[in-house]
Design a protein around this motif. Sequence first.
Motif, PDB file in Angstrom:
ATOM      1  N   GLN A  61       0.847  -1.197   0.000  1.00  0.00           N
ATOM      2  CA  GLN A  61       0.000   0.000   0.000  1.00  0.00           C
ATOM      3  C   GLN A  61       0.877   1.238   0.000  1.00  0.00           C
ATOM      4  O   GLN A  61       1.783   1.360   0.830  1.00  0.00           O
ATOM      5  CB  GLN A  61      -0.914   0.018   1.222  1.00  0.00           C
ATOM      6  CG  GLN A  61      -1.898   1.182   1.175  1.00  0.00           C
ATOM      7  CD  GLN A  61      -3.080   0.970   2.125  1.00  0.00           C
ATOM      8  OE1 GLN A  61      -3.031   1.321   3.279  1.00  0.00           O
ATOM      9  NE2 GLN A  61      -4.149   0.389   1.603  1.00  0.00           N
ATOM     10  N   ASP A  62       0.600   2.093  -0.963  1.00  0.00           N
ATOM     11  CA  ASP A  62       1.312   3.363  -1.096  1.00  0.00           C
ATOM     12  C   ASP A  62       0.499   4.442  -0.394  1.00  0.00           C
ATOM     13  O   ASP A  62      -0.687   4.258  -0.142  1.00  0.00           O
ATOM     14  CB  ASP A  62       1.427   3.655  -2.601  1.00  0.00           C
ATOM     15  CG  ASP A  62       2.198   4.910  -2.899  1.00  0.00           C
ATOM     16  OD1 ASP A  62       2.916   5.405  -2.004  1.00  0.00           O
ATOM     17  OD2 ASP A  62       2.096   5.410  -4.041  1.00  0.00           O
ATOM     18  N   HIS A  63       1.123   5.522  -0.045  1.00  0.00           N
ATOM     19  CA  HIS A  63       0.398   6.667   0.537  1.00  0.00           C
ATOM     20  C   HIS A  63       0.724   7.862  -0.336  1.00  0.00           C
ATOM     21  O   HIS A  63       1.763   8.490  -0.176  1.00  0.00           O
ATOM     22  CB  HIS A  63       0.831   6.925   1.976  1.00  0.00           C
ATOM     23  CG  HIS A  63       0.503   5.801   2.914  1.00  0.00           C
ATOM     24  ND1 HIS A  63       0.970   4.525   2.735  1.00  0.00           N
ATOM     25  CD2 HIS A  63      -0.267   5.768   4.016  1.00  0.00           C
ATOM     26  CE1 HIS A  63       0.503   3.752   3.713  1.00  0.00           C
ATOM     27  NE2 HIS A  63      -0.247   4.484   4.490  1.00  0.00           N
ATOM     28  N   PRO A 114       7.315   4.467  -3.507  1.00  0.00           N
ATOM     29  CA  PRO A 114       8.275   3.717  -2.691  1.00  0.00           C
ATOM     30  C   PRO A 114       7.968   2.227  -2.491  1.00  0.00           C
ATOM     31  O   PRO A 114       8.602   1.604  -1.638  1.00  0.00           O
ATOM     32  CB  PRO A 114       8.192   4.439  -1.346  1.00  0.00           C
ATOM     33  CG  PRO A 114       6.773   4.892  -1.261  1.00  0.00           C
ATOM     34  CD  PRO A 114       6.312   5.159  -2.662  1.00  0.00           C
ATOM     35  N   GLU A 115       7.036   1.643  -3.264  1.00  0.00           N
ATOM     36  CA  GLU A 115       6.760   0.220  -3.049  1.00  0.00           C
ATOM     37  C   GLU A 115       8.007  -0.635  -3.252  1.00  0.00           C
ATOM     38  O   GLU A 115       8.228  -1.616  -2.529  1.00  0.00           O
ATOM     39  CB  GLU A 115       5.668  -0.272  -3.998  1.00  0.00           C
ATOM     40  CG  GLU A 115       4.281   0.278  -3.705  1.00  0.00           C
ATOM     41  CD  GLU A 115       3.973   1.487  -4.563  1.00  0.00           C
ATOM     42  OE1 GLU A 115       4.888   2.317  -4.775  1.00  0.00           O
ATOM     43  OE2 GLU A 115       2.825   1.612  -5.022  1.00  0.00           O
ATOM     44  N   ALA A 116       8.831  -0.275  -4.259  1.00  0.00           N
ATOM     45  CA  ALA A 116      10.022  -1.088  -4.546  1.00  0.00           C
ATOM     46  C   ALA A 116      10.943  -1.164  -3.334  1.00  0.00           C
ATOM     47  O   ALA A 116      11.505  -2.221  -3.029  1.00  0.00           O
ATOM     48  CB  ALA A 116      10.793  -0.504  -5.731  1.00  0.00           C
ATOM     49  N   CYS A 166       4.305   0.218 -15.532  1.00  0.00           N
ATOM     50  CA  CYS A 166       5.154  -0.756 -16.217  1.00  0.00           C
ATOM     51  C   CYS A 166       6.474  -0.948 -15.513  1.00  0.00           C
ATOM     52  O   CYS A 166       7.445  -1.385 -16.122  1.00  0.00           O
ATOM     53  CB  CYS A 166       5.405  -0.281 -17.634  1.00  0.00           C
ATOM     54  SG  CYS A 166       3.889  -0.283 -18.544  1.00  0.00           S
ATOM     55  N   ARG A 167       6.545  -0.551 -14.286  1.00  0.00           N
ATOM     56  CA  ARG A 167       7.804  -0.589 -13.525  1.00  0.00           C
ATOM     57  C   ARG A 167       7.455  -0.736 -12.065  1.00  0.00           C
ATOM     58  O   ARG A 167       6.290  -0.675 -11.683  1.00  0.00           O
ATOM     59  CB  ARG A 167       8.621   0.681 -13.800  1.00  0.00           C
ATOM     60  CG  ARG A 167       7.778   1.935 -14.017  1.00  0.00           C
ATOM     61  CD  ARG A 167       7.289   2.526 -12.802  1.00  0.00           C
ATOM     62  NE  ARG A 167       6.181   3.443 -12.931  1.00  0.00           N
ATOM     63  CZ  ARG A 167       5.550   3.912 -11.885  1.00  0.00           C
ATOM     64  NH1 ARG A 167       5.888   3.549 -10.667  1.00  0.00           N
ATOM     65  NH2 ARG A 167       4.542   4.734 -12.016  1.00  0.00           N
ATOM     66  N   PHE A 168       8.480  -0.943 -11.243  1.00  0.00           N
ATOM     67  CA  PHE A 168       8.219  -1.001  -9.811  1.00  0.00           C
ATOM     68  C   PHE A 168       7.636   0.327  -9.347  1.00  0.00           C
ATOM     69  O   PHE A 168       7.961   1.382  -9.905  1.00  0.00           O
ATOM     70  CB  PHE A 168       9.522  -1.214  -9.037  1.00  0.00           C
ATOM     71  CG  PHE A 168      10.083  -2.611  -9.138  1.00  0.00           C
ATOM     72  CD1 PHE A 168       9.362  -3.707  -8.679  1.00  0.00           C
ATOM     73  CD2 PHE A 168      11.346  -2.832  -9.664  1.00  0.00           C
ATOM     74  CE1 PHE A 168       9.889  -4.986  -8.741  1.00  0.00           C
ATOM     75  CE2 PHE A 168      11.880  -4.107  -9.732  1.00  0.00           C
ATOM     76  CZ  PHE A 168      11.143  -5.189  -9.280  1.00  0.00           C
TER      77      PHE A 168
HETATM   78  N1  GLY Z   1       3.992   4.578  -5.807  1.00  0.00           N
HETATM   79  C1  GLY Z   1       3.236   4.810  -6.938  1.00  0.00           C
HETATM   80  C2  GLY Z   1       3.981   4.779  -8.182  1.00  0.00           C
HETATM   81  O1  GLY Z   1       5.150   4.482  -8.190  1.00  0.00           O
HETATM   82  O2  GLY Z   1       3.379   5.044  -9.196  1.00  0.00           O
END
Ligand code: GLY
Length: 758
Positions: free
Chosen positions: A210-212, A288-290, A283-285
């Motif tokens: 989960q991103d914020h 900051p989820e990566a 199409c990429r990580f």
């Molecule tokens: N965290 C959202 C994105 O990279 O698009």
Amino acid sequence: MTANEPLTILVLGSGGREHAMALCAKQSLRCARLLVAPGNAGMPGERFNISADDVQGVVALCKAEHVDLVLVGPEAALAAGVVDALLAVDIRAFGPTQKLAQLESSKAFTRLLADELGIPSPRYGAFAKGQVNEAMHWWKTLDTKVVVKQSGLAGGKGVVVPVSAKETEMAIAGACAIGEVVIEECLRGPEVSLIAMCDGTDAVLLPIAQDHKRIAEGDLGLNTGGMGAYAPVETPYSSAELCATFIQPVLDYFVAQGTPYKGVLYAGLMLTPDGPRLLEYNCRFGDPEAQVLLSLLNTDLIEIVLACVAGTLRGISVKLKSASALAVVLVTANYPSDPRLGDVITGLGIEELQTNVFHGGTECREANIVTSSGRVVTVVGVGATLGVARDYAYKRAERISFAGSYFRRDIGWRAPAASLTSYSSTGVDIDEGNRAVELLKESVASTSTDKVLRGVGAFGGALDVSFLKEFDHPVLVASTDGVGTKVELASRTGRVRGTGHDIVNHCINDVLVQGAKPMFFLDYLASSRIKAELVAEVVAGMSAACADSGCVLLGGETAEMPGVYVPGAFDIAGTLVGVVERDQLLPRNGIAPGDVLIGLASSGPHTNGYSLLRKIFEWLPLEVAPPPLTRPLIDALLEPHRSYLQLLAPLLTDTRLKALVHITGGGLIENIPRVLPRGVSARVVLGSWPTPPLFALVEQLTSLGTDELYRTLNMGVGMVLIVGARDATTIQEMIAEESWLIGELCSSVGAADEVILQ
Ligand code: GLY
Ligand code: AMP
């Protein structure tokens, strides 16, 4: 090139995401040399000042440096066709081609494709640049609020979620002036990032994250490139389910088209009450989820990437740490609208286990590292639980500073609620509470009389007190007390029944010393977690003590308070109400110098001094009996507080009894003065009664002064009677057990009433 030949690897990009990718590459057994372009001040590897989307520059670099494998971080490089150009010169690159990257670079393309593949999506309309009227018209025909999006790449900032009709109009007009526009119905629900690494036909799914995205805590304010993230996220859907709905159909479609999709496929989903819906593909990580997901990876990232590129993903097993990770992004002042740059950053260099600090907008300037774009660093904590990961991340984040730095303190704030499925999962078990009430009913009933009109289970106890009419002048005497830390010993050893006696007898003695006999008692039992049997056992102790004294247990409360009491702990308190004829109230008048003090034995420390006692015996096994103890320590410690009611009842109406003193907290020293008139002091003769073994042992072991000792513990005397000197012998004879003359009253020397130990 042979199968396991060491590789020269290039990571393209300069953010926290790319730092995490570069770190994985650096740690890979397959990596002989690591290059980054353009990189930042913190990324490992040799830096080359080439922009990630400078296709020709990247190709030239790869040729010159004999790069074997390129990991592409940002979407702009993919959209610019960097993968196509590298593949054309036989350099392996991880990421989709320009055409496939339209999944991210064109929201209109994605919406059409999702329609075609039946992927659950919001209702939408797509409009060409300038089609303001059409767009306005479509919006007005819709019955809900909308989200207005630029179709092309906008670094996470091309989406407006307008709150009013006016804002919607402005957003549509603004977006249509820039280029192609997609308007979507505004959905509600938590968002998750479903991120898969794909080899054309198969996908490896990373934990759901989960991103914020919003700048302000509570998910308010402007959209940003991401302020923090965590994983894994608990969702009502399994990863496999979500993958089958949102990832696999896309892979299958591109295989059928003859252009298999290789690289990261990221589905941004909203979990609405009607089910998950696709917000977007990337199409990429994610960033900051990566940073979070790669911190949880237990398999060599480069092995996975190579398998994706080779189309052999099925042959490798991807392992993840069984842990949680949480990322906090530190941004500059005025981010995202107008980030202030060039501030010196400190606290970056500290290495800590369980945390990673990934640089984003950082640059070296002379001897310093300074801010060079809005999102400066990402701090990731990894821990066995999300709570632990969060603690690590925030503690580390606190140590990094630069002028105007800002981070959200609420990353992961939805997680505690999402993992709750019932009240009992918070640690409060209503069923167990009800079971406790069932179990204790019987013992409580043993104290009941026909005067009890409402008892256990009622909102309040009701007692018929018409018998008070027999009194000339009834006075109610009430006392509330607790057992103190004796309960800790009881819970530790599971011997809890005596604490029920403790609380009742303590209260009985407190009203007794005012001449009153008990009528009814109400208890309160609180614990970290209700165990029905424990509650029943304690209440059985209370009931027995009440029954012994002709007191009704009229009601009580059992509270479950996880997070207030430490696990396993419980606490008891109670209130007792007694009655006395007004002219029999104690103490009586006439207490004077020359009166004597008669001491009655305590049964043990009663309910006082246990914080001291537990400390004294902290390291001694509780079942041993060091001399002069003649029984196990725990038996001596848990001996219930005795009641003096039966012993003293015959004396209560005897006017020769001037006062009673219950020796509770404060011991002889602080309790005797509670009944003394002004100008009268007490002299207590030490050694005039036998010191029980437990108190003798305490005296030996500690270096507490006499005053301190006699202030903390009763030292063997639990009740004191004050009588005229000439009545002492008669009174002692009326007491059906041994008693001691322990001292006398005298005139105070100074102003204060006091107790002198001699
Ligand atoms: N965290 C959202 C994105 O990279 O698009
Ligand atoms: P996107 O770049 O399309 O993911 O949009 C950025 C952010 O805008 C998302 O993460 C959501 O917070 C919000 N958003 C996008 N589309 C919608 C939608 N249809 N309904 C509600 N919020 C949305």
